[in-house]
Design an enzyme around this catalytic site. Structure first.
Site, PDB file in Angstrom:
ATOM      1  N   TYR A  87      71.532  61.210  81.976  1.00 52.79           N
ATOM      2  CA  TYR A  87      71.743  62.361  81.108  1.00 52.79           C
ATOM      3  C   TYR A  87      73.088  62.999  81.423  1.00 52.79           C
ATOM      4  CZ  TYR A  87      66.920  62.630  79.306  1.00 52.79           C
ATOM      5  OH  TYR A  87      65.733  62.386  78.666  1.00 52.79           O
ATOM      6  N   ASP A  98      63.765  67.268  74.063  1.00 52.89           N
ATOM      7  CA  ASP A  98      63.267  68.548  73.569  1.00 52.89           C
ATOM      8  C   ASP A  98      64.011  68.998  72.314  1.00 52.89           C
ATOM      9  OD1 ASP A  98      61.544  68.645  75.688  1.00 52.89           O
ATOM     10  OD2 ASP A  98      62.809  69.932  76.920  1.00 52.89           O
TER      11      ASP A  98
END
Length: 555
Positions: free
Chosen positions: A227, A171
């Site tokens: 992540y 994002d």
């Protein structure tokens, strides 16, 4: 290696071809009288077209376009228009780059299917995926490929001609210590990597270009992704006692007979706010009207709005600044740290994460995702602030899923909520979950275990593994990712702004964090005290502008 700071905005996507309407005239053979032209009485289409046929502006039905294709086309058109309106952007059509007209004069060179191993800092970009007219990581990469000769001028007008696919779509503002894209490139030049990097800004680096099998897709053949999320430990402090959320947590704990349990879950931090308020008054005791101002300050915590302010704005900022110093000096206790770890462990396994993304229903099978591990490191001190590093390993993640998981765990710990509430959010009850800031999120690296073990070996291809570039990646990560995260939080207090907004959100939306759970939302709505409002996108999502509309996969 020379680098430049030139970042070229990608051209916009090519407009869909429009079939020209062919005018037809029926002549009456053997007669001199022609048939009068009939008036088209068909009602205009709801989007302004005349006719009413699907897929063509002239009203004729495109026989190659089914109902589902047409619906998707319409939905994408609406999402694009909404995104442009939010950003104040202007649509720019995709045009061939300079030199495309001379493509016949260009020497044709063979293209090879490759995997590009790269790192990037997402600051200043609207995300990884090509998203005209906004600035994206893929946009800058594609421009660099063309300038370096890795993509021919003939193919420079459309990335689809090179079969470009990304492994993980990140994002706006999200970083990647390791990501992979697969596409067809011209790689016969031994200096092609150096030339590509010379045409990229320093915050995007290509480490390697590896030949793959012809059918390779880095998205389809990725087994899992890792992540990392960085956040300061002071976000796990309870809400300011006078705030709207804190007062309702206490109120419902008493109402539900859970006061003892509620206080036990906040025991290690129960005296923090009273001590800070005492220190604040002592620190500013020489200021005029300090007692009156402190009373106003406490009142503001109950009625705070984004524009609320006291009579003395400068003194108010001094109070906030001093309390921010106290938050940075906070050091999480072992008991509180274990509670944080327990909260994140609730996500491990296969669960229905429909509440942790957008545009999904409870019955949608694609909302079921598997989390392999969720680990919280020991705290570290950076610039006087204590930070935690959280590592999550999963097969794949939906849009906003990681940030919502972090936001949920954060609020559960802060509000003294039973950690079982996280499991309850996997159920059919629709709830709103605040997204943690994008500032702290970065993709560590994707894993290609099956491809490396089988397909790469069978086809004599090198494995895809970031371990061989670990030294360069670590150096890049420290300079362009970690340092930027720490510096930005120091200057902007991004995490404090996020939790303060939730604490003062005067609505039933987050009442499921109280001891009454979902029942508190129903009670407030039934009594007409507060209306339901989904704050996920419009209120809490303060940093999501420009993200790709309609994209549901983060990676």
């Amino acid at each position: 290696m020379s680098t430049t700071n030139e970042a070229l905005a990608p051209p916009a996507a090519a407009p869909a071809p429009v079939s020209a309407a062919l005018a037809t005239t029926k002549a009456l053979a053997g007669t001199t009288q022609s048939k009068p032209q009939e008036r088209d009485s068909r009602a205009p289409h709801r989007d302004g077209r005349t006719g009413g046929g699907r897929g063509r502006p002239n009203g004729k039905r495109n026989k190659n376009m089914g109902r589902n294709d047409y619906t998707r086309m319409q939905d994408e058109s609406k999402r694009t228009a909404k995104r442009l309106k939010m950003e104040g952007g202007q649509r720019t059509e995709w045009k061939p780059r300079e030199g495309v007209a001379d493509e016949d004069k260009e020497e044709r060179k063979p293209k090879r299917k490759v995997a590009v191993m790269l790192s990037y800092c997402g600051t200043g970009y609207k995300g990884m995926q090509l998203n005209p007219p906004f600035k994206s990581i893929e946009g800058d990469l594609f421009e660099a490929f063309v300038k370096a000769g890795a993509i021919s001028r003939a193919n420079s007008d459309d990335p689809k001609k090179s079969a470009l696919v990304r492994c993980a779509r990140t994002d706006k503002g999200v970083h990647a210590a390791g990501n992979v894209i697969s596409l067809k490139l011209i790689i016969e030049d031994p200096d092609v990597i150096q030339k590509i990097n010379a045409n990229l800004p320093a915050q995007i680096r290509v480490w390697d270009i590896i030949r793959t099998t012809g059918s390779f897709s880095c998205y389809n053949l990725c087994d899992s992704r890792k992540y990392e999320y960085l956040l300061p430990t002071h976000v796990f402090l309870p809400p300011q006692p006078k705030s709207w959320l804190a007062s309702h947590c206490r109120k419902y704990a008493e109402k539900e007979g859970d006061l003892e349990g509620f206080l036990s879950r906040q025991k290690e931090v129960e005296g923090w706010w009273p001590e800070v308020m005492k220190k604040t008054a002592e620190h500013l005791k020489d200021e005029p009207n300090i007692e009156s101002l402190m009373a106003q300050f406490n009142k503001l915590q109950e009625d705070l709005t984004p524009t609320a302010m006291t009579d003395d704005e400068e003194l108010y900022r001094k109070i906030m600044g001093f309390q921010m110093q106290q938050k940075r000096a906070y050091r999480i206790s072992p008991e509180r740290l274990e509670r944080v770890r327990e909260a994140f462990r609730q996500f491990v396994g296969t669960n229905n994460f429909w509440n942790y993304t957008i545009d999904k229903s409870f019955k949608d099978p694609s909302a079921n995702r598997h989390i392999k591990s969720f680990e919280v490191s020991d705290p570290i001190i950076i610039n006087g602030t204590e930070w935690l590093s959280i590592h999550v390993h999963g097969q794949s993640f939906m849009m906003h899923q990681i940030r919502k998981m972090v936001g949920m765990a954060m609020m559960v710990v802060r509000c003294g909520t039973p950690v079982s509430r996280i499991k309850e959010a996997f159920g059919p009850r629709k709830i709103s979950i605040g997204k943690a800031p994008s500032l702290g999120l970065l993709l560590e690296y994707p894993l290609f275990e099956h491809y490396n073990a089988k397909m790469a070996k069978e086809n004599d291809r090198a494995p895809l593994d970031f371990a061989k570039y670990q030294e360069q990646v670590d150096k890049f990560k420290q300079e362009f990712i970690y340092d930027k995260i720490f510096d930005q939080e120091q200057k902007e207090n991004t995490f404090t702004s996020f939790v303060q907004y939730l604490d003062t959100f005067r609505n039933s939306t987050y009442m499921y964090l109280t001891s009454a759970g979902f029942k508190a939302i129903d009670d407030l709505r039934a009594n007409g005290e507060l209306e339901w409002k989904d704050a996920t996108q419009d209120d809490v999502d303060v940093d999501s502008e420009g993200e790709l509309a309609g994209a549901t996969e983060e990676g």
